[in-house]
Design an enzyme around this catalytic site. Structure first.
Site, short mmCIF file in Angstrom:
data_model
loop_
_atom_site.label_atom_id
_atom_site.label_comp_id
_atom_site.label_asym_id
_atom_site.label_seq_id
_atom_site.Cartn_x
_atom_site.Cartn_y
_atom_site.Cartn_z
N LEU B 130 -17.50 17.94 -21.86
CA LEU B 130 -17.97 17.87 -20.60
C LEU B 130 -16.73 17.12 -20.06
O LEU B 130 -15.57 17.03 -20.36
CB LEU B 130 -19.49 17.60 -19.97
CG LEU B 130 -20.69 17.75 -20.63
CD1 LEU B 130 -21.54 17.20 -19.45
CD2 LEU B 130 -20.69 19.70 -19.81
N ASP B 159 -22.61 18.36 -11.65
CA ASP B 159 -22.20 17.36 -10.67
C ASP B 159 -22.38 15.84 -11.39
O ASP B 159 -21.03 15.51 -11.61
CB ASP B 159 -23.34 17.39 -9.29
CG ASP B 159 -24.79 17.18 -10.05
OD1 ASP B 159 -24.72 17.88 -11.17
OD2 ASP B 159 -25.91 17.11 -9.34
N SER B 368 11.17 8.99 -22.47
CA SER B 368 10.52 8.45 -23.92
C SER B 368 11.44 9.66 -25.13
O SER B 368 10.92 9.63 -26.13
CB SER B 368 9.88 7.47 -24.18
OG SER B 368 10.41 6.48 -23.43
N GLU B 391 -4.16 11.32 -19.55
CA GLU B 391 -3.20 12.68 -21.50
C GLU B 391 -4.30 13.79 -21.15
O GLU B 391 -3.80 15.16 -21.91
CB GLU B 391 -3.69 11.68 -22.63
CG GLU B 391 -1.54 11.16 -22.67
CD GLU B 391 -2.20 9.47 -21.54
OE1 GLU B 391 -3.12 9.53 -20.92
OE2 GLU B 391 -0.81 9.11 -21.06
N HIS B 440 7.01 8.29 -31.31
CA HIS B 440 7.05 6.37 -31.49
C HIS B 440 6.11 6.22 -32.11
O HIS B 440 5.16 4.76 -32.19
CB HIS B 440 6.94 6.28 -29.84
CG HIS B 440 8.39 5.78 -28.70
ND1 HIS B 440 8.54 7.31 -28.51
CD2 HIS B 440 9.06 4.99 -28.67
CE1 HIS B 440 9.41 6.84 -27.15
NE2 HIS B 440 9.24 6.03 -27.93
N ARG B 507 11.14 6.78 -33.03
CA ARG B 507 11.73 5.56 -31.04
C ARG B 507 13.35 5.87 -32.29
O ARG B 507 13.82 6.19 -31.58
CB ARG B 507 11.10 4.55 -31.10
CG ARG B 507 12.07 4.13 -29.63
CD ARG B 507 11.10 3.37 -29.56
NE ARG B 507 12.19 2.26 -28.94
CZ ARG B 507 13.15 0.93 -28.83
NH1 ARG B 507 13.28 0.75 -29.49
NH2 ARG B 507 13.78 0.62 -27.55
#
Lengths: 653, 653
Positions: B130, B159, B368, B391, B440, B507
């Site tokens: 969902l 809902d 980044s 995300e 990273h 990184r």
């Protein structure tokens, strides 16, 4: 010195230290810290009832720093107050201002983000992965209510961070549960990492959203001591029946030092001349806003209430047969089959009866996971927390409950647990005593299709089992009971263990394999058939299918050993001995994608360097709906016939 | 027949079919379906501009059914309209009413929840887990804008489902992006699975929250054809500059059949007498609300606009050296080191130049991840979608973009990708052409600590690599470039491939290992040193550390073969040959938790049955902050010295 001047003086001092320590570390987020200097000062030096000597005292008010990267502000305050730190609780020492310069060093308790398990007990949970702190705060607040303490929980949340949907989940939950002992404080400093924060997270829009969600909103200037104090006082004055409160604080990122304000200064400590300039600007602010040197004289920290020793003891879980009898469910036991998810529900309820620390959480599927056996029992219904369809919040609430000494059991469909994997990892980083029970695991859910099936879950949780947690135990145990007795006992085993466990339960009714005399252990396995030609390792539903295969193999003249590998990790040496006694041949059978039991066995075999051979059977296609379990087993080539065929191939016959 | 009566008649017919088909299947959610019968009728028979003959026509309006369990309503409508179905696009056939009874059967295209890849092209994405549909709808809407079509996208959201934080994320994104071509429709039927929906998700509170979030809200009776039509007409009339719209529809779960309304009827098809009674109640409704038999006469479905063939071609990615030259970055190349994350940014920008379908998404960390190289280039800034710190929404938006033919590259810290694992799995189930780039990665992030480190990620994505997707390819490729050339080329390789890929970038600045002449393939690996005593397999940063170890070993008289195992899965036979030539000994080295490369190699070795020996080096503790990469490598026993030591132990010297 007036309260106002004292707060300014202290906030400026915290900001100065934030600049200094991040410069020394060569990384960190000084400007975010500087936006909360005043909020942290009023909270830690004035509002909170706590003790720097005992930063994790059970009745202390708590501060959850959801925007974990702002942590230098809190470290600075702790240094000024001499808060006790240290990984070994018996050897704690006062944090000093000097030590701040060790920020982010491998040897330091001052981790890059809040990290209680590395020796900073002021914090209840590791934060830094954004949007999780308010849920943790809710868990602490729920525990306070269960413990009948008037602990208050403060949570500072970044504006950019509040875009994370988990914040919305936590806000709804806070209102649903009418929690007036937790205060969300939104730090609206207007800048994210790459750019300005969205207008959707502006102070104005946040305030409007919070009002619509049912909050009494106090909008304050986050650098105005009187306004901050008044908002916190209003919160402390809340009484049952009142609307919950939220504070929206307008702040300045890099407050006090104009040269580091605005875009481009996120996570970037100024050094050299830039640092000098910023420090000079701060000094100028001090001269403007305070009449004398920093002083704590104006502050008195109220101590927490005396903690009471719990007046209850923990009992033993009775045998399943006895529990069923007490519940008038003997006929179910006599029927010979019982779904492991239902056995879990029965165990959870029985556990709640004997252990007052056990708390059950579910996400609107408790009649499927059977956590509703707790929900429906009036004697323990206060220890059932309905989290609605919001798994991320549920897991972080559980982490908060754990930090307050509870033993939270979180249940939902195993598939939907995925929703909270980041929260689970953060809970593991926090040392949380978290028990996760995912129901309807694997493909045997059948008709609902792949959107409801947990498939890469064993691989993910197993990854943690390859790691030692802060207590030296596996980062997670993965448990897959194959029958009701196993599920019942493993639920108890989880409760007795301090650390993270993931148990998969099944939708299907499964036959009994064990009885009340069998002992189940973390790391154990059971040998269900002793053969000599090969070992078949299975878990959960697949034990039953493998059992049918053993019979088919027997008819074909093959003698198979059947192992119920219900725990990951498992006793490697014991399994290797078995394999050695079975001509070095192993077949693993799983109802999920690869990387689970099969890989765990593979890891063990090749580590030994002997010439073992392993054939892995697992789900190798994206499944679809089918009406029956057998449809799915056939679709994924995991039926007893398939197992037999693979065993024969492995043996070259 | 009036429009109103016709809608009632058709909705009643859909509800009847929902009852019938779920009864035949023995499972499913008829009452949820019945709550949206009218909404689906108005959309599919009247409002949407589409063609049942070409359900995935590129300019058609779209319906995303976020609450996937309500799918019988849509199946019923499709059967009435003769919508084309079938897994093989060249052999599609009209869905018939008779076929509805095969719902959820293993052989049927009518999966338990929307599942386009099993032969139901009306849907763009698999739903059922969902809270994800609105984000998918946003992705479709973004693609429509990029393609300059006036496609409208409708999304029905439950809902109870709207408690999922991802819905809040999607709503904010919708307002941020000023999308007036997508309409969220909240189906407020008041009942969840276990109980009533929370007051926080009532029609009134949802409307208040939506208004606060910046929506023009239309509140309708979800069973009143005129009100529904008026709301959809108002949406169609929106013009740029207007507030985006949302519909809040009050509905009845089990509409038309009182005996199956209220609590206790979620996901439970009535059978026998209960079914008869429900059908009789529906028939009674028909008599009340319509004057004649069901008829489609009152409806005319507007066809979609003609699709235009894209007027652009895809070009080749130039060599990295050439791209760098074009960007005046030759000095960087000459410096001899370049972070793989930066090489990814350079590649992504270069890709956008040669391929108009490439779209970049990022979650407030594009400076980044270096996705900001697209963001900052005015010629392609329209193909950069800033998703802020959310995300889950980002990944599902990408799934929607993919469904509309785009090639979405999603980037954020690898750790924060975890937040969207369930969304990624649903995207894989949808056959999405999704490229995920996590920066990273692993422990070499160092100073920020474990809240920012991706650690069980390789294990999770590898699990998909053990499975075949609907196209017969691995469910996911896991890519770990060790230098800038590899990262640059693998970005291109991902774009050329149809399916899901996960690339980990670093990184750290890393030295060049390769050059523009090296070819990288999905499933490939590179041999960097050819020895005879053992094979060391590493990827990403650990290739560099292993390279240093090879030198140390050389000094100690050990001849090691070094493999850059940059892809999972990999060419197993080729690796086994190498291992065989190295005395059967392998050492794997990873900067993450177990279950990744080491287990992948273990799986391959024990499958062969030869007497190989493998030692796995991976992160075996929960890491903490350290100021340097070397601090972390030492902390986790993964330094070149540690690798050397483990190699010597493996060799027994």
């Amino acid at each position: 010195m007036s309260f106002e001047a004292a707060v300014h003086a202290q906030a400026i001092e915290l900001n100065r230290l934030a600049l200094d320590m991040t410069a020394a570390a060569g990384s960190g987020h000084p400007t975010t810290s500087m936006s909360i200097g005043h909020l942290v000062t009023v909270l830690m030096f004035h509002t909170m009832r706590w003790s720097p000597e005992y930063p994790d005292y059970p009745t202390s008010d708590r501060l959850v720093l959801s925007e974990g990267h702002a942590v230098p502000a809190v470290y600075a305050a702790c240094a000024k107050l001499g808060v006790m730190i240290g990984k070994d609780p018996s050897k704690r020492r006062k944090l000093t201002v000097d030590e701040l310069k060790k920020l982010r060093d491998a040897s330091s308790e001052l981790d890059g983000h809040p990290n209680p398990m590395e020796g900073f007990p002021f914090f209840d949970a590791a934060t830094g992965s954004l949007g999780q702190g308010l849920s943790v705060a809710l868990g602490l607040a729920e525990a306070a209510i269960l413990d009948k303490t008037d602990r208050r929980v403060y949570c500072i949340i970044g504006d950019g961070e509040s875009r994370e949907g988990q914040i919305a989940e936590a806000l709804d939950q806070l209102v649903d549960r009418k929690l007036i002992n937790v205060l969300p404080i939104f730090n609206c400093n207007e800048y994210g990492q790459t750019d300005r924060v969205s207008p959707q997270q502006s102070a104005e829009t946040l305030a409007a959203k919070l009002t619509a969600a049912g909050f009494e909103v106090k909008t304050v200037d986050g650098h105005n001591p009187a306004q901050i104090k008044a908002a916190f006082d209003a919160f402390a004055a809340l009484t049952p029946g009142k609307k919950p409160m939220a504070v929206v604080a307008s702040t300045v990122k890099g407050w006090g030092a104009e040269s580091v304000q605005g875009n481009g200064w996120h996570g970037k400590p100024p050094t050299g001349d830039q640092l000098k300039r910023a420090l000079a600007e701060l000094e100028q602010k001090r001269v403007e806003l305070t009449s004398s040197l920093t002083s704590q004289d104006a502050f008195t920290i109220q101590p927490p209430a005396d903690a009471r020793t719990p007046d209850y003891a923990t009992g033993e879980l009775p045998p399943l047969a006895q529990t069923m009898k007490q519940m008038d469910m003997e006929s179910v036991l006599q029927a010979g089959t019982l779904a492991t998810r239902r056995a879990y529900g029965i165990a959870l309820r029985a556990l709640c009866k004997v252990n007052r620390d056990v708390v059950a959480l579910d996400a609107d599927v408790s009649n499927s996971t059977f956590a509703d056996m707790v929900r429906k029992d009036a004697s323990m219904a206060d220890r059932f927390i309905e989290c609605k369809i919001a798994e991320q919040n549920m897991v972080s609430v559980a982490a908060g409950l754990s930090a307050a000494g509870k033993i939270p059991f979180v249940s939902t469909f195993a598939k939907f647990v995925t929703r909270a994997y980041d929260q689970i990892e953060m809970a593991i980083n926090s040392g949380a005593n978290l028990k996760i029970v995912g129901s309807h695991a694997g493909i045997t859910l059948a008709a609902d299709g792949p959107s409801q099936m947990s498939l890469p879950d064993v691989a993910w949780f197993r990854s943690f089992s390859t790691v030692k947690d802060h207590r030296g135990n596996p980062g997670c145990y993965v448990l897959q009971p194959s029958d009701a007795y196993a599920a019942y006992r493993l639920t108890e085993v989880m409760a007795e263990y301090q650390g993270c466990c993931y148990m998969r339960t099944l939708r299907a009714e499964t036959e009994f394999i064990y009885n009340d005399d069998v002992v189940f252990n973390l790391g154990g396995f059971e040998v269900l058939a002793q053969g000599r030609d090969l070992v078949i390792c299975a878990a959960g539903y697949m034990v039953h299918e493998a059992n049918r295969a053993v019979e088919l193999l027997d008819k074909a003249g093959v003698s198979a050993t059947l192992v119920d590998l219900y725990s990951l990790p498992f006793d490697t040496d014991a399994l290797l001995d078995l394999v050695q006694a079975n001509d070095g041949k192993v077949l693993t059978v799983e109802d999920n994608y690869g990387g689970g039991i099969g890989s765990a066995v593979a890891d063990a075999l090749v580590d030994s360097g002997d010439g073992f051979q392993l054939k892995q059977m697992h789900v190798r296609r994206i499944p679809k709906s089918g009406r029956t379990i057998d449809d799915l087993l056939k679709m994924c080539s995991l039926s007893a016939e398939d197992i037999k065929k693979n065993a024969m191939q492995l043996l070259g016959v």
